[in-house]
Each structure stands twice: as C-alpha cells, then as structure tokens.
Design a protein around this motif. Structure first.
Motif, short mmCIF file in Angstrom:
data_model
loop_
_atom_site.label_atom_id
_atom_site.label_comp_id
_atom_site.label_asym_id
_atom_site.label_seq_id
_atom_site.Cartn_x
_atom_site.Cartn_y
_atom_site.Cartn_z
N ASN A 9 -10.27 -11.49 7.86
CA ASN A 9 -9.08 -11.01 7.16
C ASN A 9 -8.74 -11.89 5.95
N GLY A 10 -8.93 -13.20 6.11
CA GLY A 10 -8.68 -14.11 4.99
C GLY A 10 -9.63 -13.86 3.83
N PRO B 129 -10.14 -2.14 4.48
CA PRO B 129 -9.86 -2.79 5.77
C PRO B 129 -10.03 -1.87 6.98
N SER C 233 -18.87 -14.20 4.37
CA SER C 233 -18.24 -13.01 4.93
C SER C 233 -19.23 -12.15 5.69
N ILE D 37 -13.71 -4.09 0.20
CA ILE D 37 -12.36 -4.56 0.54
C ILE D 37 -11.57 -3.49 1.29
N ALA E 247 -10.07 -9.01 -2.25
CA ALA E 247 -9.15 -8.00 -2.79
C ALA E 247 -8.41 -8.55 -4.02
N LEU E 248 -7.96 -9.80 -3.95
CA LEU E 248 -7.29 -10.42 -5.10
C LEU E 248 -8.27 -10.60 -6.26
N LEU F 29 -11.15 -11.07 3.27
CA LEU F 29 -10.80 -9.75 2.74
C LEU F 29 -9.70 -9.86 1.68
N VAL F 30 -8.71 -10.68 1.96
CA VAL F 30 -7.62 -10.89 1.00
C VAL F 30 -8.15 -11.55 -0.27
N VAL F 31 -9.04 -12.53 -0.11
CA VAL F 31 -9.61 -13.23 -1.28
C VAL F 31 -10.38 -12.26 -2.17
#
Length: 258
Positions: free
Chosen positions: A46-47, A82, A24, A80, A53-54, A49-51
């Motif tokens: 963005n992908g 955005p 990242s 995380i 965040a989860l 970031l989602v990982v």
C-alpha cells in the motif's frame, strides 16, 4: 554545469524508480506465494502504491502533452489500480521505457530488430489502446460488482475476468438487479474488445509470417541469378578442363601407333 546536474538528478530519480519497481514486484510475489508476514507485506504494498500514484500524478501535471503522456503511460496507470496487488506487475512497463530513454540496449549493442517489432506491435497495431480499454472495462465492472454484490475486490476482479473471457466458471454470479446489468454490459463490451485484442495479436503474427515468407522468396529470387552465373562459370571451367585433357590425350595416342 546546470545541465550536468539535471542529468545526474534525472539518473538518480530513474534509479530510485527502478529499485522501487523491483521492490514492489518482489513484494507482490511474496504475497502471492504466502511467504513471510502477509500483514507487513500488505502495508509495504500500500505504501509503494501511494508512492507510484503520487509519482504518476506529478508527471501528469508537469507534462506538456497530456494526451501523449496518457497513451505512453498506460501501464503506469494500470500499476496504481488498487484492485489487486497483482496490478503491480504493470509497473515493469515503466522499466522498458527507461531502458529506451537511456538507449541501454543500443549502448550494450544488443538492440536489434526485436525492439522495432515490439514498438510496432504495441503502438502501430493499436494493441495498447485496445488493451487499455479492455482492462478499464474489466476493472470498472469488477468495482461495480464489488459494490452491488458486497464482494471483495479480488473476487470481483476474478468474476470480471472469467466473464469477459467467456470462461464463466460460475463460482461468482450476480444476484442483484444492478449486478446483472453490470454483467450484461461486461458480456457485450468486454467480449467485444477482448475479441478485437485477440484478432489484433493474430493479425500481427500472420502478417509477420507472410512478410517473412515474402522476404525469403524475394531473397531466393535475388540469389537465383547469382547462382546461375556461378553455375555457368563452373560449367565453363569444366569445359576448359575437358579441352585440356583432350589435348593431352592426342599426343599419347600418336606415340602408341605402330
């Protein structure tokens, strides 16, 4: 056997987190340098970031003490946000905790005083709390400015940082009444917390310098008696040597008399 499996799975999880963190950060560097396909890099960012965040949400739900978790994972939370891809650099703080968790510096025998200084500076001085509050104020102000002034999140974040640090280039200014209210709160709150942040850093450095000076003076005082004892010993040896020389010279004088 079960503990061994858990340990292996935990190590594998930490390795994956480390790889994703470096990926990242490297991806953001490519975006900032405008090297490669920006669209593809933005999708990857963005992908990831989602990982992250989860992952943060999963750890928050599993932890027993959420207050301690929120304090220790402040940089994870910042990583995380955005608002701008540059926030991905905060994910490097996760690697520091992983290094401490596995005692890698101790195992490589490079752990020393600086790790203690780092922990003392980050937590005991309250730096992490002031830093988190300052960033939260800046990010929230940037978001509200973006909504009220119809600006991009990047430009709004730039405006919030230049306003909070009293630089004020003037390239971005509020025009709506709500935007001016947000700017007023940022000027008061942001400048106050950033001032506290600066004074904390200055106070820590000054205190460290004073402690080093006091330690040197204490060491000099402790070494002074030892040095004086050595001087006395050396003086005694010189006197003894002089006595022996005088004793050797007396017979030679007697032989030379007529």
């Amino acid at each position: 056997m079960a503990k061994h499996r858990v340990k292996k799975s935990l190590i594998a999880y930490h390795v994956i987190v480390t790889v994703l963190t470096f990926w990242s950060v490297g991806n953001v560097l490519l975006m900032l340098l405008k090297f490669g396909d920006y669209h593809v890099e933005s999708v990857i960012n963005n992908g990831l970031l989602v990982v992250f965040a989860l992952d943060y949400l999963w750890r928050l739900l599993r932890t027993h003490d959420r207050k301690i978790f929120l304090i220790q994972s402040t940089f994870d939370l910042l990583g995380i946000i955005p608002m701008h891809p540059v926030f991905a650099f905060f994910r490097l703080g996760r690697l520091v905790r992983l290094i401490r968790f596995h005692h890698l510096f101790w195992k490589m025998r490079i752990a020393g005083k600086w790790t203690q200084i780092y922990h003392r500076f980050i937590y005991k001085t309250g730096f992490i709390y002031l830093f988190s509050i300052s960033v939260a104020i800046i990010v929230l102000s940037a978001f509200l400015f973006s909504v009220s002034e119809k600006q991009t999140l990047g430009n709004s974040l730039w405006w919030a940082i230049t306003t909070a640090t009293t630089v004020g280039y003037g390239d971005e200014t509020p025009h709506t009444a709500f935007g001016k209210i947000v700017a007023s709160f940022l000027m008061v709150g942001g400048i106050g917390f950033i001032g506290l942040l600066t004074s904390t850093i200055t106070g820590f450095i000054t205190k460290r310098a004073a402690q080093s000076s006091a330690a040197e003076e204490s060491q000099e005082k402790d070494e002074l008696p030892i040095l004086m004892a050595k001087i006395d010993t050396l003086t005694g040896k010189v006197d003894d040597l002089q006595t022996k020389l005088d004793a050797l010279e007396k017979p030679s004088h007697k032989k030379t008399k007529p």
